[in-house]
Write a protein that holds these residues in place. Structure first.
Motif, PDB file in Angstrom:
ATOM      1  N   GLN A 175      35.781  51.049  55.153  1.00  7.06           N
ATOM      2  CA  GLN A 175      36.519  51.964  54.277  1.00  7.06           C
ATOM      3  C   GLN A 175      37.928  52.171  54.828  1.00  7.06           C
ATOM      4  N   TYR A 176      38.042  52.287  56.149  1.00  4.78           N
ATOM      5  CA  TYR A 176      39.368  52.468  56.733  1.00  4.78           C
ATOM      6  C   TYR A 176      40.240  51.229  56.537  1.00  4.78           C
ATOM      7  N   LEU A 177      39.654  50.046  56.702  1.00  4.98           N
ATOM      8  CA  LEU A 177      40.427  48.815  56.504  1.00  4.98           C
ATOM      9  C   LEU A 177      40.972  48.744  55.077  1.00  4.98           C
ATOM     10  N   ALA A 178      40.143  49.113  54.090  1.00  6.79           N
ATOM     11  CA  ALA A 178      40.604  49.119  52.696  1.00  6.79           C
ATOM     12  C   ALA A 178      41.611  50.236  52.458  1.00  6.79           C
ATOM     13  N   TYR A 179      41.425  51.359  53.136  1.00  7.01           N
ATOM     14  CA  TYR A 179      42.347  52.492  53.019  1.00  7.01           C
ATOM     15  C   TYR A 179      43.723  52.085  53.533  1.00  7.01           C
ATOM     16  N   HIS A 180      43.731  51.340  54.625  1.00  8.69           N
ATOM     17  CA  HIS A 180      45.002  50.930  55.231  1.00  8.69           C
ATOM     18  C   HIS A 180      45.669  49.773  54.485  1.00  8.69           C
TER      19      HIS A 180
ATOM     20  N   ARG B 100      41.532  40.285  49.797  1.00  6.45           N
ATOM     21  CA  ARG B 100      42.114  39.026  50.290  1.00  6.45           C
ATOM     22  C   ARG B 100      41.858  38.824  51.781  1.00  6.45           C
ATOM     23  N   GLY B 101      41.413  39.861  52.474  1.00  5.88           N
ATOM     24  CA  GLY B 101      41.148  39.750  53.913  1.00  5.88           C
ATOM     25  C   GLY B 101      42.391  39.830  54.768  1.00  5.88           C
ATOM     26  N   THR B 102      43.432  40.532  54.286  1.00  4.27           N
ATOM     27  CA  THR B 102      44.689  40.610  55.047  1.00  4.27           C
ATOM     28  C   THR B 102      44.499  41.225  56.430  1.00  4.27           C
ATOM     29  N   TYR B 103      43.512  42.098  56.562  1.00  2.22           N
ATOM     30  CA  TYR B 103      43.262  42.785  57.835  1.00  2.22           C
ATOM     31  C   TYR B 103      42.761  41.830  58.920  1.00  2.22           C
ATOM     32  N   LYS B 104      42.198  40.694  58.527  1.00  4.93           N
ATOM     33  CA  LYS B 104      41.569  39.783  59.496  1.00  4.93           C
ATOM     34  C   LYS B 104      42.559  39.232  60.511  1.00  4.93           C
ATOM     35  N   SER B 105      43.827  39.127  60.144  1.00  2.00           N
ATOM     36  CA  SER B 105      44.834  38.607  61.072  1.00  2.00           C
ATOM     37  C   SER B 105      45.546  39.727  61.840  1.00  2.00           C
ATOM     38  N   LYS B 106      45.117  40.948  61.642  1.00  2.00           N
ATOM     39  CA  LYS B 106      45.752  42.099  62.306  1.00  2.00           C
ATOM     40  C   LYS B 106      44.800  42.642  63.378  1.00  2.00           C
ATOM     41  N   THR B 107      44.887  42.069  64.568  1.00  2.00           N
ATOM     42  CA  THR B 107      43.962  42.489  65.623  1.00  2.00           C
ATOM     43  C   THR B 107      44.122  43.968  65.964  1.00  2.00           C
ATOM     44  N   TRP B 108      45.354  44.480  65.903  1.00  2.46           N
ATOM     45  CA  TRP B 108      45.576  45.903  66.184  1.00  2.46           C
ATOM     46  C   TRP B 108      44.849  46.784  65.166  1.00  2.46           C
ATOM     47  N   LEU B 109      44.858  46.372  63.882  1.00  2.00           N
ATOM     48  CA  LEU B 109      44.199  47.152  62.833  1.00  2.00           C
ATOM     49  C   LEU B 109      42.678  47.099  62.983  1.00  2.00           C
ATOM     50  N   LEU B 110      42.151  45.948  63.380  1.00  2.00           N
ATOM     51  CA  LEU B 110      40.715  45.840  63.618  1.00  2.00           C
ATOM     52  C   LEU B 110      40.279  46.770  64.753  1.00  2.00           C
TER      53      LEU B 110
END
Length: 195
Positions: free
Chosen positions: A148-153, A161-171
């Protein structure tokens, strides 16, 4: 007479240092302490849980990450050459750091035209609305604080699209939100007021 003026001035300065409606609770690591200090927060969390189904601990962990429970939180300024202010990094504001456009969508879709991002009851209701949209569009369960947080951000489309997957800091941040959510859940289970 001058002593009275000095005393009144000192009293005014000390009084202005006290916690206003936008200051965070004292102990952000303790869910029971937060709701004891701010009963209004508990009322808002419960209302959102009833209306939207988002568990209190998920709401609390997200707000902690977004604003540390500061109602008037804003993103930092951008600077040109490190010294010339160039505006804010984004329009995110309030407890939930909602962006201007997303906030307007929320107000339009829910009919809450007078909602304000710096009011806890409006911020939690926004969060419930947004997280339900994440459930509808991306199938993210309401109790899944991490996703939920990943989608919130990253937004609903970004998450899809999985944009968060390349953001290690966001993970890493999303994992912290999940851990805090679990801690808050365990703490809330022991609070008399939360039951």
């Amino acid at each position: 007479m001058s002593r009275i003026i000095v005393a009144l001035t000192l009293l005014l300065v000390v009084a202005s240092c006290g916690g206003g409606p936008n200051t965070p609770p004292r102990s952000l690591d303790n869910a029971c302490s937060i709701i004891k200090e701010r009963p209004k927060y508990l009322k808002a969390f419960r209302a959102t849980e009833r209306r939207w189904g988002v568990p209190m601990h998920v709401q609390m962990a997200t707000i902690h990450q977004e604003s540390k429970f500061r109602g008037n939180a804003r993103t930092p300024h951008k600077y040109l050459l490190g010294v010339i202010p160039m505006g804010r990094q984004s329009s995110a504001y309030g407890y939930g750091q909602a962006l201007d456009g997303t906030w307007e969508d929320y107000k339009r879709e829910t009919g809450r035209r007078r909602a304000k991002r710096d009011r806890i009851e409006d911020a939690t209701d926004f969060m419930g609305w947004y997280m339900n949209t994440s459930l509808e569009k991306n199938g993210i369960p309401l109790y899944d604080a991490r996703n939920q947080y990943l989608a919130y951000h990253d937004g609903h489309s970004g998450y899809a699209r999985g944009t968060y997957k390349s953001k290690t800091w966001l993970l890493r941040v999303a994992s912290k939100v999940e851990a805090r959510s679990q801690t808050y859940q365990a703490q809330l289970a022991t609070c008399r007021r939360a039951r």
